[in-house]
Design an enzyme around this catalytic site. Structure first.
Site, PDB file in Angstrom:
ATOM      1  N   LYS A 172       0.847  -1.208   0.000  1.00 36.60           N
ATOM      2  CA  LYS A 172       0.000   0.000   0.000  1.00 36.60           C
ATOM      3  C   LYS A 172       0.878   1.252   0.000  1.00 36.60           C
ATOM      4  O   LYS A 172       1.470   1.620   1.001  1.00 36.60           O
ATOM      5  CB  LYS A 172      -0.910   0.058   1.230  1.00 36.60           C
ATOM      6  CG  LYS A 172      -1.974   1.139   1.041  1.00 36.60           C
ATOM      7  CD  LYS A 172      -2.472   1.758   2.316  1.00 36.60           C
ATOM      8  CE  LYS A 172      -1.768   3.004   2.732  1.00 36.60           C
ATOM      9  NZ  LYS A 172      -1.889   4.175   1.839  1.00 36.60           N
ATOM     10  N   GLU A 247       9.874   2.550  10.398  1.00 32.98           N
ATOM     11  CA  GLU A 247      10.796   3.672  10.208  1.00 32.98           C
ATOM     12  C   GLU A 247       9.979   4.939  10.342  1.00 32.98           C
ATOM     13  O   GLU A 247       9.026   5.139   9.580  1.00 32.98           O
ATOM     14  CB  GLU A 247      11.445   3.612   8.809  1.00 32.98           C
ATOM     15  CG  GLU A 247      12.551   2.589   8.680  1.00 32.98           C
ATOM     16  CD  GLU A 247      13.712   2.827   9.631  1.00 32.98           C
ATOM     17  OE1 GLU A 247      13.914   3.970  10.086  1.00 32.98           O
ATOM     18  OE2 GLU A 247      14.403   1.849   9.937  1.00 32.98           O
ATOM     19  N   CYS A 281      13.089  12.154   6.389  1.00 28.44           N
ATOM     20  CA  CYS A 281      13.214  11.833   7.813  1.00 28.44           C
ATOM     21  C   CYS A 281      14.648  12.024   8.277  1.00 28.44           C
ATOM     22  O   CYS A 281      14.909  12.156   9.468  1.00 28.44           O
ATOM     23  CB  CYS A 281      12.707  10.425   8.106  1.00 28.44           C
ATOM     24  SG  CYS A 281      13.367   9.210   6.997  1.00 28.44           S
ATOM     25  N   GLU A 380       9.156  17.055  14.901  1.00 30.48           N
ATOM     26  CA  GLU A 380       9.506  16.966  13.479  1.00 30.48           C
ATOM     27  C   GLU A 380       8.548  17.842  12.669  1.00 30.48           C
ATOM     28  O   GLU A 380       7.335  17.707  12.781  1.00 30.48           O
ATOM     29  CB  GLU A 380       9.404  15.517  13.007  1.00 30.48           C
ATOM     30  CG  GLU A 380       9.889  15.367  11.576  1.00 30.48           C
ATOM     31  CD  GLU A 380       9.886  13.920  11.102  1.00 30.48           C
ATOM     32  OE1 GLU A 380       8.864  13.238  11.294  1.00 30.48           O
ATOM     33  OE2 GLU A 380      10.911  13.495  10.547  1.00 30.48           O
TER      34      GLU A 380
HETATM   35  P1  ADP Z   1       2.834  10.914   6.540  1.00 33.75           P
HETATM   36  O1  ADP Z   1       2.889  12.070   7.462  1.00 33.75           O
HETATM   37  O2  ADP Z   1       4.133  10.569   5.878  1.00 33.75           O
HETATM   38  O3  ADP Z   1       1.665  10.916   5.599  1.00 33.75           O
HETATM   39  P2  ADP Z   1       1.508   8.669   7.815  1.00 33.75           P
HETATM   40  O4  ADP Z   1       2.006   7.841   8.945  1.00 33.75           O
HETATM   41  O5  ADP Z   1       0.210   9.374   7.982  1.00 33.75           O
HETATM   42  O6  ADP Z   1       2.673   9.694   7.539  1.00 33.75           O
HETATM   43  O7  ADP Z   1       1.425   7.833   6.469  1.00 33.75           O
HETATM   44  C1  ADP Z   1       2.389   6.888   6.080  1.00 33.75           C
HETATM   45  C2  ADP Z   1       1.683   5.709   5.420  1.00 33.75           C
HETATM   46  O8  ADP Z   1       0.873   5.057   6.396  1.00 33.75           O
HETATM   47  C3  ADP Z   1       0.757   6.098   4.284  1.00 33.75           C
HETATM   48  O9  ADP Z   1       0.789   5.080   3.285  1.00 33.75           O
HETATM   49  C4  ADP Z   1      -0.587   6.157   4.982  1.00 33.75           C
HETATM   50  O10 ADP Z   1      -1.673   5.979   4.088  1.00 33.75           O
HETATM   51  C5  ADP Z   1      -0.470   4.989   5.941  1.00 33.75           C
HETATM   52  N1  ADP Z   1      -1.368   5.085   7.114  1.00 33.75           N
HETATM   53  C6  ADP Z   1      -1.851   6.207   7.696  1.00 33.75           C
HETATM   54  N2  ADP Z   1      -2.654   5.888   8.726  1.00 33.75           N
HETATM   55  C7  ADP Z   1      -2.704   4.538   8.808  1.00 33.75           C
HETATM   56  C8  ADP Z   1      -3.355   3.595   9.660  1.00 33.75           C
HETATM   57  N3  ADP Z   1      -4.129   3.972  10.662  1.00 33.75           N
HETATM   58  N4  ADP Z   1      -3.140   2.282   9.433  1.00 33.75           N
HETATM   59  C9  ADP Z   1      -2.329   1.867   8.455  1.00 33.75           C
HETATM   60  N5  ADP Z   1      -1.698   2.698   7.608  1.00 33.75           N
HETATM   61  C10 ADP Z   1      -1.869   4.022   7.763  1.00 33.75           C
END
Ligand code: ADP
Length: 478
Positions: A172, A247, A281, A380
């Site tokens: 994903k 990460e 990061c 951050e």
């Molecule tokens: P960023 O600030 O880089 O968008 P996120 O942690 O929100 O950081 O997103 C990183 C990845 O994790 C993306 O692919 C996002 O769609 C996915 N993501 C966000 N929330 C969830 C969740 N609750 N469960 C699983 N994956 C998630």
């Protein structure tokens, strides 16, 4: 929608709701229309990966080698086109987009080789007549969840080892950048992966990511993204007794000592803090400067920042592309307000910039007179915003560098062997840089950090095997 780029599940391209992929350099430019999977499609993808695992985990090494090799060759051959797609959807400059694409090719090349180098150990048993073999096996179905800031390199450094060691995958990518991920999956499936080995489910984290995270049929979960999501996914994984690798963020220090070469120091900070629009990061966000060189350094850095060309990612002159989206830009602006309210001095930058096209352009910002307890020095920001903290000497610099919740990368500019050596030994970070920016790492050596930055085994290079394989110890009496 007929021109929709679809999800890839069990060897078939599957349609879904459509989301437009928008160019942050020009909001009128639609990069493409991409399917968004729902939770049921995520379940289908997991089931397909599970069904494909027995055969793929026993597949011939030459088959895996050849597929990864072909993928590497195609990525390399299409680096200009893929780099352009990447820059168009994410906003880093074309040079950075092509550079990242080449890195993805190098990673597939590396793991094509690793497929042929899988070794174990034969160990003498403590019992006479007994032999012991220690081998590594594939883990099973690997869930891969990636962020938007490296749309092809991060997927590559998770997909390549996962496939190399015989795992099957549910992938994903971040909702903001499905284009590079889709292109990569298209390349890998045409390179010859059997149906179900690699499944692509684009869409929302809260829907698709969540479905992957909650599934008992996902045997290992690797994630790059925010600390809060990473912490949730690590806990979700612990509940299921599943391997996980997270990460997350950084608040990376870069120390400038009085004996530093000033040009080297300014170069390192300009690149480390502001290139890729500061959206890394590993970005240097706390610049810790020895008193004796402080004013000279801040003046030189400010001059460099004022000369940086901010603009459309695809323009050849652009050095700093746009921020990825309005949410991130608003967050950067909020931190500029927070810094000023905390009493830091905004030396330059932070303002939105008008360009011929409508996009998310922001001048890189530099704060001085910061203390390490300010929010802008602890949280951050993930944008082109850096803080300068003045310190008396090296010992104080090291203390400030380590006084953080994070521990990904730490850098120092110095001509002193003594201080460089001491910093390498005592910086509490997974990666340490001497006279090099905190961001910008090789593709064949471990990547990862300590404290809130990382959880689980390292990524990349041979160390990737720790996560993507599981160890078996076999005893034979003969
Ligand atoms: P960023 O600030 O880089 O968008 P996120 O942690 O929100 O950081 O997103 C990183 C990845 O994790 C993306 O692919 C996002 O769609 C996915 N993501 C966000 N929330 C969830 C969740 N609750 N469960 C699983 N994956 C998630």
């Amino acid at each position: 929608m007929s021109d929709q780029k679809r999800n890839f599940i069990g060897g078939a391209w599957v349609a879904g709701d459509t989301a437009a992929n928008i160019n942050p350099s020009d909001l009128t430019d639609i990069v493409g229309h991409y399917a968004r999977a729902d939770a049921a499609q995520a379940q289908d993808a997991i089931a397909a990966a599970k069904a494909a695992f027995p055969a793929w985990s026993r597949s011939g090494l030459m088959e895996r080698h050849a597929i990864l090799r072909r993928a590497s060759d195609e990525i390399q051959a299409r680096k200009e086109e893929l780099g352009q797609l990447l820059s168009r959807e994410e906003g880093k400059t074309l040079a950075e987009g092509i550079g990242e694409t080449v890195r993805a090719a190098q990673i597939f090349d590396f793991f094509a080789g690793e497929a042929l180098r899988l070794t174990g150990e034969t160990v003498a048993s403590v019992r006479p007549g007994v032999g012991v073999e220690v081998t590594r096996e594939a883990v099973g179905v690997v869930g891969i969840i990636t962020p938007w800031n490296f749309p092809i390199a991060i997927p590559a450094w998770k997909l390549a080892p996962a496939l190399c060691y015989g795992n099957t995958v549910v992938f994903k990518p971040a909702d903001l950048v499905p284009g590079s991920a889709w292109a990569l999956v298209d390349i890998l499936q045409r390179a010859g992966l059997p149906d179900g080995v690699l499944n692509l489910v684009m869409g929302r984290g809260s829907v698709v990511g969540q479905a992957i995270a909650e599934s008992r049929d996902v045997d290992a979960l690797t994630f790059t993204g925010s600390v809060s999501t990473g912490a949730t996914l690590a806990m979700e994984s612990a509940k299921l007794m599943r391997k996980s690798q997270m990460e997350m963020g950084g608040k990376n220090p870069f120390v400038v000592l009085a004996d530093a070469d000033l040009d080297v120091a300014v170069d390192c900070v300009t690149q480390g803090a502001f290139y890729s629009t500061g959206q890394r990061c590993t970005a240097s966000s706390r610049i810790i400067v020895e008193d004796a060189i402080h004013d000279q350094f801040v003046a030189a850095l400010s001059e460099r920042i004022s000369a940086l060309t901010v603009g459309d990612a695809l323009d050849a002159e652009t050095q700093i592309g746009p921020v990825v989206d309005e949410t991130q830009l608003a967050q950067n602006e909020e931190y500029i307000r927070i810094g000023e309210a905390e009493g830091a001095r905004l030396v330059i930058g932070g303002e939105r910039l008008a360009r011929p096209t409508e996009g998310f352009f922001q001048r890189p910002a530099l704060f001085a007179d910061c203390t390490n307890d300010m929010r802008i020095a602890r949280e951050e920001i993930f944008g082109p915003v850096a803080t300068v903290i003045r310190v008396a000497d090296y010992d104080a610099a090291l203390d400030v560098a380590n006084d953080t919740d994070f521990g990904l990368s730490a850098g120092i500019a110095t001509t002193s062997l003594k201080h460089a050596t001491d910093f390498k030994r005592n910086a509490e970070a997974g990666m340490v840089m001497v006279n090099l920016p905190t961001a910008g790492v090789d593709f064949h050596v471990p990547f990862g950090g300590r404290k809130a930055s990382s959880f689980g085994p390292r990524e990349q290079g041979r160390y990737a095997a720790e996560f993507y394989t599981t160890v078996k110890t076999a005893y034979t009496s003969a």
